[in-house]
Write a protein that holds these residues in place. Structure first.
Motif, PDB file in Angstrom:
ATOM      1  N   ALA A 129     -20.536  18.663  10.311  1.00 40.67           N
ATOM      2  CA  ALA A 129     -21.279  18.554  11.571  1.00 40.67           C
ATOM      3  C   ALA A 129     -22.620  17.858  11.349  1.00 40.67           C
ATOM      4  CB  ALA A 129     -21.487  19.950  12.165  1.00 40.67           C
ATOM      5  N   SER A 130     -23.319  18.209  10.281  1.00 41.55           N
ATOM      6  CA  SER A 130     -24.627  17.598   9.995  1.00 41.55           C
ATOM      7  C   SER A 130     -24.477  16.126   9.639  1.00 41.55           C
ATOM      8  CB  SER A 130     -25.324  18.348   8.854  1.00 41.55           C
ATOM      9  OG  SER A 130     -25.600  19.680   9.221  1.00 41.55           O
ATOM     10  N   GLU A 131     -23.452  15.803   8.842  1.00 42.23           N
ATOM     11  CA  GLU A 131     -23.225  14.404   8.476  1.00 42.23           C
ATOM     12  C   GLU A 131     -22.885  13.571   9.699  1.00 42.23           C
ATOM     13  OE1 GLU A 131     -21.518  15.357   3.978  1.00 42.23           O
ATOM     14  OE2 GLU A 131     -20.140  15.044   5.662  1.00 42.23           O
ATOM     15  N   LEU A 132     -22.150  14.146  10.626  1.00 38.34           N
ATOM     16  CA  LEU A 132     -21.810  13.435  11.853  1.00 38.34           C
ATOM     17  C   LEU A 132     -23.065  13.128  12.664  1.00 38.34           C
ATOM     18  CD1 LEU A 132     -19.736  12.289  13.802  1.00 38.34           C
ATOM     19  CD2 LEU A 132     -19.461  14.588  14.757  1.00 38.34           C
ATOM     20  N   GLU A 162     -39.599  21.549   6.006  1.00 40.34           N
ATOM     21  CA  GLU A 162     -39.204  22.214   4.765  1.00 40.34           C
ATOM     22  C   GLU A 162     -37.832  21.741   4.266  1.00 40.34           C
ATOM     23  OE1 GLU A 162     -39.126  26.308   5.725  1.00 40.34           O
ATOM     24  OE2 GLU A 162     -41.216  26.390   6.385  1.00 40.34           O
ATOM     25  N   MET A 163     -37.244  20.735   4.924  1.00 40.08           N
ATOM     26  CA  MET A 163     -35.847  20.417   4.658  1.00 40.08           C
ATOM     27  C   MET A 163     -35.628  19.038   4.038  1.00 40.08           C
ATOM     28  SD  MET A 163     -34.620  23.250   5.605  1.00 40.08           S
ATOM     29  CE  MET A 163     -32.872  22.931   5.502  1.00 40.08           C
ATOM     30  N   ASP A 164     -36.672  18.422   3.510  1.00 41.35           N
ATOM     31  CA  ASP A 164     -36.518  17.076   2.953  1.00 41.35           C
ATOM     32  C   ASP A 164     -35.503  17.057   1.807  1.00 41.35           C
ATOM     33  OD1 ASP A 164     -37.515  14.281   3.143  1.00 41.35           O
ATOM     34  OD2 ASP A 164     -38.043  14.635   1.045  1.00 41.35           O
ATOM     35  N   ASN A 165     -35.582  18.033   0.903  1.00 43.88           N
ATOM     36  CA  ASN A 165     -34.630  18.086  -0.211  1.00 43.88           C
ATOM     37  C   ASN A 165     -33.204  18.309   0.284  1.00 43.88           C
ATOM     38  OD1 ASN A 165     -36.643  17.672  -2.091  1.00 43.88           O
ATOM     39  ND2 ASN A 165     -36.907  19.847  -2.543  1.00 43.88           N
ATOM     40  N   ALA A 166     -33.080  19.100   1.346  1.00 42.99           N
ATOM     41  CA  ALA A 166     -31.746  19.346   1.899  1.00 42.99           C
ATOM     42  C   ALA A 166     -31.152  18.065   2.468  1.00 42.99           C
ATOM     43  CB  ALA A 166     -31.821  20.427   2.979  1.00 42.99           C
ATOM     44  N   LEU A 167     -31.984  17.242   3.086  1.00 40.01           N
ATOM     45  CA  LEU A 167     -31.509  15.968   3.634  1.00 40.01           C
ATOM     46  C   LEU A 167     -31.038  15.054   2.510  1.00 40.01           C
ATOM     47  CD1 LEU A 167     -31.109  13.962   5.964  1.00 40.01           C
ATOM     48  CD2 LEU A 167     -33.515  13.295   5.679  1.00 40.01           C
TER      49      LEU A 167
END
Length: 205
Positions: A129-132, A162-167
């Motif tokens: 879902a996130s990749e889409l 706080e989510m740069d690494n997650a991206l």
């Protein structure tokens, strides 16, 4: 196929057509080190060297083109494991060579309803879902380029900071999935001090 010595090998009409070679450094004919130099000049195949003096001959064998050097007394299981490791390396290099030769201007297709990305030859890469979300933003952005902060905001809203690494991890996994599922290089690239872009034609289905 097995040869009694290096002279018999070099006289064989099919000497250089094999994907991997197991070479003893000490043998009749020209020495194993010299033989590996000849092999490396003629082929990119994997080379596993077997030596009675592995520590002493390691530098010369690696310089000659061996991928790994094992003691001649190594258990068969160790030799088999080394052969498999070299075969994996050769397969990866071969895939990278094929990808590098493919045209980069052929269109890719994003199918939101099917949660997938289609490569130019129709290979289906299933998206999370996130990749889409990321791929839809890239498809709709001018030049398929988008700022990192926009992607973070679209994906995580108030938690974006706080989510740069997650991206980065997500896009790394996406690249890996594309290249594992198909023969095409992943067109998703980071752009320094900007964000990310899709370096190929991309259309929404």
């Amino acid at each position: 196929m097995c040869w009694a010595d290096s002279d018999e090998f070099l006289l064989s009409p099919h000497a250089f057509g094999h994907p991997l070679y197991l070479v003893q450094t000490r043998q009749r004919g020209i020495g194993g080190i010299a033989l590996m130099k000849v092999l490396r000049q003629r082929t990119d195949a994997g080379i596993v060297a077997l030596s009675r003096r592995p520590q002493a001959e390691l530098p010369a064998a690696l310089d000659a083109g061996a991928d790994i050097v094992l003691p001649l007394s190594a258990p068969a299981a160790h030799v088999l494991a080394a052969v498999r490791a070299v075969q994996r390396r050769c397969a990866q290099q071969s895939a990278q060579t094929v990808r590098a030769a493919l045209p980069v201007d052929l269109p890719w297709t994003l199918q939101p309803e099917g949660h997938c990305l289609l490569t130019p030859d129709g290979t289906r890469v299933v998206l999370s879902a996130s990749e889409l979300v990321v791929m839809r933003i890239l498809a709709q952005a001018p030049r398929h380029r988008v700022e990192r902060r926009e992607l973070l905001q679209q994906l995580w809203g108030e938690q974006a900071g706080e989510m740069d690494n997650a991206l980065q991890a997500m896009l790394y996994r996406l690249r890996r999935r594309i290249e594992q599922a198909s023969r095409w290089p992943a067109p998703v690239h980071a752009v320094a001090r900007v964000g990310y872009e899709f370096r190929a034609p991309l259309k929404l289905a």
